[in-house]
Scaffold this motif. Structure first.
Motif, PDB file in Angstrom:
ATOM      1  N   ARG A  32       3.739  -4.320 -10.394  1.00 47.52           N
ATOM      2  CA  ARG A  32       3.837  -3.161 -11.275  1.00 47.52           C
ATOM      3  C   ARG A  32       3.541  -3.561 -12.719  1.00 47.52           C
ATOM      4  N   ALA A  70       8.116  -5.985  -1.794  1.00 45.22           N
ATOM      5  CA  ALA A  70       8.604  -5.256  -2.961  1.00 45.22           C
ATOM      6  C   ALA A  70       9.651  -4.220  -2.562  1.00 45.22           C
ATOM      7  N   GLY A  71      10.610  -4.045  -3.445  1.00 50.36           N
ATOM      8  CA  GLY A  71      11.646  -3.031  -3.240  1.00 50.36           C
ATOM      9  C   GLY A  71      12.807  -3.270  -4.179  1.00 50.36           C
ATOM     10  N   GLU A  72      13.347  -2.197  -4.741  1.00 49.04           N
ATOM     11  CA  GLU A  72      14.491  -2.319  -5.640  1.00 49.04           C
ATOM     12  C   GLU A  72      15.708  -2.860  -4.889  1.00 49.04           C
ATOM     13  N   ARG A  86      15.186   6.384  -5.953  1.00 47.88           N
ATOM     14  CA  ARG A  86      14.444   5.196  -6.405  1.00 47.88           C
ATOM     15  C   ARG A  86      14.312   4.172  -5.288  1.00 47.88           C
ATOM     16  N   GLU A  89      11.646   5.428  -2.880  1.00 48.37           N
ATOM     17  CA  GLU A  89      10.293   5.346  -3.426  1.00 48.37           C
ATOM     18  C   GLU A  89       9.827   3.893  -3.510  1.00 48.37           C
ATOM     19  N   SER A  90      10.718   2.975  -3.927  1.00 44.56           N
ATOM     20  CA  SER A  90      10.319   1.577  -4.078  1.00 44.56           C
ATOM     21  C   SER A  90       9.995   0.932  -2.745  1.00 44.56           C
ATOM     22  N   ARG A  91      10.533   1.466  -1.664  1.00 44.24           N
ATOM     23  CA  ARG A  91      10.260   0.917  -0.335  1.00 44.24           C
ATOM     24  C   ARG A  91       9.240   1.771   0.425  1.00 44.24           C
ATOM     25  N   LEU A  94       5.835   2.885  -1.694  1.00 45.07           N
ATOM     26  CA  LEU A  94       4.864   1.803  -1.864  1.00 45.07           C
ATOM     27  C   LEU A  94       4.296   1.353  -0.520  1.00 45.07           C
TER      28      LEU A  94
END
Length: 476
Positions: A32, A70-72, A86, A89-91, A94
């Motif tokens: 990002r 990737a992932g929060e 969030r 969306e991050s998982r 993407l």
């Protein structure tokens, strides 16, 4: 292989990138924040901004494999409505985008390895759970289910691996970063009843499992990335206490966890007895199959770093040392499974320093790059100590290619910092000896801070040792 990695600057991603480079692969990181990723990744990694559609399309088109990490962080706080969005969306968001990029390739992608978690299974008591078990209930299970579904929907990949990670144990990262400081203070112990099963894996084994998934056709679909020796949470707490030579007798009631974390408390009170059946069927050999040897490796590294009062008679005869008069000496001894020329080339590239420095130090190079390292080279860095941003300027005082080099702090947090790196060939291996002579500022106040500084330096050099092992792991 050309391997595209998302989450390359994360806890698992950093170690994986070092491993892939060590095996001779070309690595492309999708990030990002491309500038920040370049600062944190080693030399040789190509960085592409996720916002650049054309560059992402080209990267995926060139890939022989994609590892999507990737992932929060799901353990970063309460699951409010906004945070759930969030996390999804991050998982999932993407993952769907990656799937679309892969499906747009002119030729099928050989393999997609997409992260998931044992949270898929929910709270299952004492049931032994292999990859064929059905999903559980709750937000974490639903998140993992939808995350995996987004990866499995990829049509243009010959093989899709869904890596269900347990608790990954590593130096200065993941859960260990949260737990170890509390346990060192004697504040560790069981959570809730402590009877819940806790699947775990050493970071090095997790990375090896990902590397195997890229090349082994036997691995497809869900794969539990966990060690064979699942333990109950109270057993884990007791083992970590023993490894740190601290009591682990405190207990946190389930009600207190629920009040503090809400539904997110399920991450620590759910019982998941996951077993690595798919890895076992593929013949995967764990380097750390038991919790005791995993924790001994992770906690013992810092203890092996020797820090003591400097012996005036053993200080080097250098103008810098005579002028600044160091008070302490650190010694670290590292055996590296690689030839001397390869090792020296890695350590003489300043761009590699961030990749072997704990992420919480926020290490970045401020000097223009690329850098030519030779005697007299000056390099500016930025770091953060205890969250306080600091500038650091170093000078290369000595430079003997293939033998040794010395960097000395000209400006920074220390009154004196003289660091010698010495390299010796040992057949196909390399012995690296670090000697740091240092002094703290502020006179008596600096001496009061020495225990904290000593612990910090031991942690930094221990992290570096594990990063070096990842970079120079024996090639398959």
């Amino acid at each position: 292989m050309t391997v595209v990695v998302t989450g390359a600057t994360g806890f698992i991603g950093r170690a994986l990138v070092l491993r892939l480079l060590g095996e001779g692969h070309r690595v492309i990181a999708l990030a990002r924040d491309a500038a920040r990723a370049r600062d944190g990744l080693p030399a040789g990694v190509e960085v592409v901004a996720l916002a650049d559609d054309a560059a992402c399309t080209a990267a995926i088109a060139a890939a022989d494999g994609v590892v999507h990490l990737a992932g929060e962080d799901i353990a970063g706080g309460r699951w409010t409505r906004r945070r759930r969005a969030r996390l999804r969306e991050s998982r999932i968001g993407l993952t769907r985008r990656l799937s679309e990029l892969i499906d747009a390739r002119p030729a099928p992608l050989p393999v997609l390895v997409s992260a998931s978690a044992v949270g898929w299974y929910g709270d299952r008591g004492d049931d032994e759970l292999d990859e064929g078990a059905v999903p559980g209930r709750g937000f974490a299970a639903e998140l993992c289910r939808d995350w995996e579904a987004a990866a499995a929907a990829t049509r243009n990949a010959r093989r899709v691996v869904r890596a269900r990670f347990g608790l990954v144990l590593g130096e200065s990262g993941g859960a260990m970063r949260r737990m170890v400081p509390l346990f060192r203070l004697g504040l560790g112990g069981k959570l809730a009843s402590g009877a819940q099963w806790l699947p775990w894996i050493h970071l090095e084994d997790a990375v090896s499992a990902l590397a195997l998934a890229l090349t082994d056709e036997r691995l497809a679909g869900p794969v539990n990335v966990v060690a064979p020796g699942a333990v109950r949470q109270r057993e884990f707490a007791a083992a970590l206490g023993r490894a740190l030579h601290r009591p682990a007798r405190l207990a946190v009631p389930r009600l207190a966890l629920s009040l503090a974390l809400g539904e997110a408390a399920s991450l620590v009170v759910s019982s998941v007895r996951a077993v690595p059946r798919a890895l076992a069927a593929a013949g995967f050999a764990f380097r750390f199959p038991t919790l005791e040897n995993a924790l001994a490796d992770l906690t013992g590294a810092a203890d092996a770093i020797d820090v003591r009062r400097a012996d005036p008679g053993a200080l080097p005869d250098a103008a810098y040392v005579r002028e600044r008069r160091p008070r302490y000496t650190l010694r670290a001894h590292t055996v590296i499974d690689a030839p001397l020329d390869e090792v020296f080339a890695f350590f003489s590239a300043a761009e590699n320093l961030a990749a072997i420095t704990p992420p919480d130090l926020a290490f970045t190079i401020a000097s223009p790059r690329p850098l030519r390292i030779e005697r007299g080279t000056r390099i500016d860095y930025r770091i953060a100590l205890a969250g306080v941003p600091l500038s650091w300027r170093t000078s290369i005082e000595e430079w003997q290619p293939g033998v040794r080099f010395v960097d000395a702090q000209l400006r920074g947090p220390y009154r004196a910092w003289w660091h010698e790196h010495r390299f010796t060939a040992d057949g196909p291996r390399t012995i690296m000896d670090d000697v740091v002579h240092y002094a703290l500022p502020l006179g008596p106040l600096g001496r009061v801070a020495q225990p904290f500084v000593r612990a910090t330096l031991r942690r930094i050099f221990a992290f570096r040792g594990h990063a070096i092992r990842a970079r120079f792991a024996p090639r398959p």
